[in-house]
Design a protein around this motif. Sequence first.
Motif, PDB file in Angstrom:
ATOM      1  N   ARG A 111       0.781  -1.129   0.072  1.00  0.00           N
ATOM      2  CA  ARG A 111       0.035   0.077  -0.239  1.00  0.00           C
ATOM      3  C   ARG A 111       0.763   1.183   0.052  1.00  0.00           C
ATOM      4  O   ARG A 111       0.099   2.395  -0.386  1.00  0.00           O
ATOM      5  N   ASN A 112       2.151   1.163   0.351  1.00  0.00           N
ATOM      6  CA  ASN A 112       2.824   2.385   0.301  1.00  0.00           C
ATOM      7  C   ASN A 112       4.084   1.951  -0.376  1.00  0.00           C
ATOM      8  O   ASN A 112       5.416   1.687   0.159  1.00  0.00           O
ATOM      9  N   PRO A 113       4.198   1.932  -1.670  1.00  0.00           N
ATOM     10  CA  PRO A 113       5.224   1.351  -2.591  1.00  0.00           C
ATOM     11  C   PRO A 113       6.423   2.283  -2.440  1.00  0.00           C
ATOM     12  O   PRO A 113       7.631   1.768  -2.729  1.00  0.00           O
ATOM     13  N   LYS A 114       6.389   3.490  -1.985  1.00  0.00           N
ATOM     14  CA  LYS A 114       7.509   4.597  -1.762  1.00  0.00           C
ATOM     15  C   LYS A 114       8.553   3.833  -0.809  1.00  0.00           C
ATOM     16  O   LYS A 114       9.755   4.005  -0.869  1.00  0.00           O
ATOM     17  N   TRP A 115       8.104   3.241   0.124  1.00  0.00           N
ATOM     18  CA  TRP A 115       8.560   2.804   1.199  1.00  0.00           C
ATOM     19  C   TRP A 115       8.704   1.252   1.265  1.00  0.00           C
ATOM     20  O   TRP A 115       8.912   0.611   2.285  1.00  0.00           O
ATOM     21  N   ARG A 116       8.368   0.664   0.300  1.00  0.00           N
ATOM     22  CA  ARG A 116       8.065  -0.630   0.140  1.00  0.00           C
ATOM     23  C   ARG A 116       9.051  -1.587   0.709  1.00  0.00           C
ATOM     24  O   ARG A 116       8.937  -2.393   1.834  1.00  0.00           O
ATOM     25  N   ALA A 117      10.495  -1.358   0.367  1.00  0.00           N
ATOM     26  CA  ALA A 117      11.587  -2.075   0.814  1.00  0.00           C
ATOM     27  C   ALA A 117      11.928  -1.905   2.510  1.00  0.00           C
ATOM     28  O   ALA A 117      12.068  -3.012   3.082  1.00  0.00           O
ATOM     29  N   ALA A 118      11.898  -0.742   2.994  1.00  0.00           N
ATOM     30  CA  ALA A 118      11.940  -0.439   4.313  1.00  0.00           C
ATOM     31  C   ALA A 118      10.983  -1.005   5.232  1.00  0.00           C
ATOM     32  O   ALA A 118      11.157  -1.502   6.054  1.00  0.00           O
ATOM     33  N   ILE A 119       9.611  -0.927   4.699  1.00  0.00           N
ATOM     34  CA  ILE A 119       8.699  -1.526   5.400  1.00  0.00           C
ATOM     35  C   ILE A 119       8.659  -3.127   5.311  1.00  0.00           C
ATOM     36  O   ILE A 119       8.414  -3.774   6.602  1.00  0.00           O
ATOM     37  N   ARG A 120       9.202  -3.617   4.421  1.00  0.00           N
ATOM     38  CA  ARG A 120       9.377  -5.253   4.438  1.00  0.00           C
ATOM     39  C   ARG A 120      10.410  -5.272   5.658  1.00  0.00           C
ATOM     40  O   ARG A 120      10.460  -6.604   6.167  1.00  0.00           O
ATOM     41  N   ASP A 121      11.173  -4.479   5.863  1.00  0.00           N
ATOM     42  CA  ASP A 121      12.487  -4.994   6.785  1.00  0.00           C
ATOM     43  C   ASP A 121      11.695  -5.214   8.111  1.00  0.00           C
ATOM     44  O   ASP A 121      12.420  -5.793   9.023  1.00  0.00           O
ATOM     45  N   TRP A 122      10.572  -4.519   8.570  1.00  0.00           N
ATOM     46  CA  TRP A 122       9.800  -4.673   9.699  1.00  0.00           C
ATOM     47  C   TRP A 122       9.608  -6.265   9.923  1.00  0.00           C
ATOM     48  O   TRP A 122       9.731  -6.744  11.304  1.00  0.00           O
ATOM     49  N   HIS A 123       9.607  -6.816   8.834  1.00  0.00           N
ATOM     50  CA  HIS A 123       9.280  -8.564   9.011  1.00  0.00           C
ATOM     51  C   HIS A 123      10.699  -9.181   8.520  1.00  0.00           C
ATOM     52  O   HIS A 123      11.222 -10.034   9.546  1.00  0.00           O
ATOM     53  N   ASP A 124      11.455  -8.719   7.734  1.00  0.00           N
ATOM     54  CA  ASP A 124      12.479  -9.714   7.391  1.00  0.00           C
ATOM     55  C   ASP A 124      13.668  -9.209   8.054  1.00  0.00           C
ATOM     56  O   ASP A 124      14.714 -10.250   8.292  1.00  0.00           O
ATOM     57  N   ARG A 125      13.787  -8.078   8.786  1.00  0.00           N
ATOM     58  CA  ARG A 125      15.016  -7.828   9.702  1.00  0.00           C
ATOM     59  C   ARG A 125      14.400  -7.480  11.131  1.00  0.00           C
ATOM     60  O   ARG A 125      15.107  -6.708  11.598  1.00  0.00           O
ATOM     61  N   TRP A 126      13.327  -8.308  11.438  1.00  0.00           N
ATOM     62  CA  TRP A 126      12.780  -7.922  12.808  1.00  0.00           C
ATOM     63  C   TRP A 126      13.568  -7.782  13.985  1.00  0.00           C
ATOM     64  O   TRP A 126      13.505  -6.835  14.948  1.00  0.00           O
ATOM     65  N   LEU A 127      14.547  -8.904  13.954  1.00  0.00           N
ATOM     66  CA  LEU A 127      15.397  -9.060  15.121  1.00  0.00           C
ATOM     67  C   LEU A 127      16.534  -7.817  15.073  1.00  0.00           C
ATOM     68  O   LEU A 127      16.969  -7.297  15.949  1.00  0.00           O
ATOM     69  N   ASP A 128      16.604  -7.168  13.967  1.00  0.00           N
ATOM     70  CA  ASP A 128      17.308  -5.827  13.982  1.00  0.00           C
ATOM     71  C   ASP A 128      16.877  -4.809  14.528  1.00  0.00           C
ATOM     72  O   ASP A 128      17.577  -4.020  14.860  1.00  0.00           O
ATOM     73  N   LEU A 129      15.653  -4.855  14.402  1.00  0.00           N
ATOM     74  CA  LEU A 129      14.704  -3.528  15.221  1.00  0.00           C
ATOM     75  C   LEU A 129      14.593  -3.940  16.550  1.00  0.00           C
ATOM     76  O   LEU A 129      14.558  -2.948  17.113  1.00  0.00           O
ATOM     77  N   ALA A 130      14.327  -5.308  17.096  1.00  0.00           N
ATOM     78  CA  ALA A 130      14.116  -5.533  18.478  1.00  0.00           C
ATOM     79  C   ALA A 130      15.649  -5.878  19.086  1.00  0.00           C
ATOM     80  O   ALA A 130      15.707  -7.340  19.435  1.00  0.00           O
ATOM     81  N   GLN A 131      16.482  -5.043  19.387  1.00  0.00           N
ATOM     82  CA  GLN A 131      17.729  -5.363  19.959  1.00  0.00           C
ATOM     83  C   GLN A 131      18.435  -3.853  20.465  1.00  0.00           C
ATOM     84  O   GLN A 131      17.909  -3.040  19.975  1.00  0.00           O
ATOM     85  N   PRO A 132      19.312  -4.337  21.610  1.00  0.00           N
ATOM     86  CA  PRO A 132      19.860  -5.314  22.120  1.00  0.00           C
ATOM     87  C   PRO A 132      18.886  -5.613  23.465  1.00  0.00           C
ATOM     88  O   PRO A 132      18.125  -4.955  23.718  1.00  0.00           O
TER      89      PRO A 132
END
Length: 206
Positions: free
Chosen positions: A64-85
């Motif tokens: 729904r937000n193609p401008k930010w598609r890759a960054a938003i997908r990181d919320w799933h694909d790189r979640w552990l990098d968001l939830a640390q340390p």
Amino acid sequence: MAVDAVIFDIGNVLIRWQPEIYYDATLGEDQRREMFAEVDLHGMNDLIDRGADFRETVYDCAERNPKWRAAIRDWHDRWLDLAQPEIPHSIRLKKALRDKGIPVFALTNFGIGTWAVAEPAYPFLKEFDRHYISAEMKVIKPEARIYEMVEADCGIAPERLLFTDDKADNIAAAAARGWQTHLFEGPQEWAARLVAEGLLTEEEAA
């Protein structure tokens, strides 16, 4: 009032949860601010915490937000990098309480999918006497129902529960039900509270 069980939030109490830090590093602060202003990412996360599918919810938002598609997908694909340390002192406090035979519960806004990622990465998440995970309960803090459900399940009187959380509205909701509460602003202050309650000695809380 005596304390029969201690309840920990997880995000920003046991594990840092500040996705903005990840995006500042990957996008730069200006773009991160722009993205968060245009896309309600924390609202998206609330859906996951209520039980929505982790990947589907994030990827739908990305489409729904193609401008930010890759960054938003990181919320799933790189979640552990968001939830640390992890926050080591808080983890030690949790262990010290359990070592003394004091029941320790988790009460957390967490998704089923995010929990499945977090638990193997952070083994201390397995080390609670009871887990109350919002996605499994289909209700999130600070809604009163989640606190009612904890009380009904554990069978402990509200006034004998001590709960720490980093969000003032979550603390206020628990206090309104008669829980003892501590607004988490750092592990040192939480340690001091546990000592003041007679649950740990200063040495045990170090």
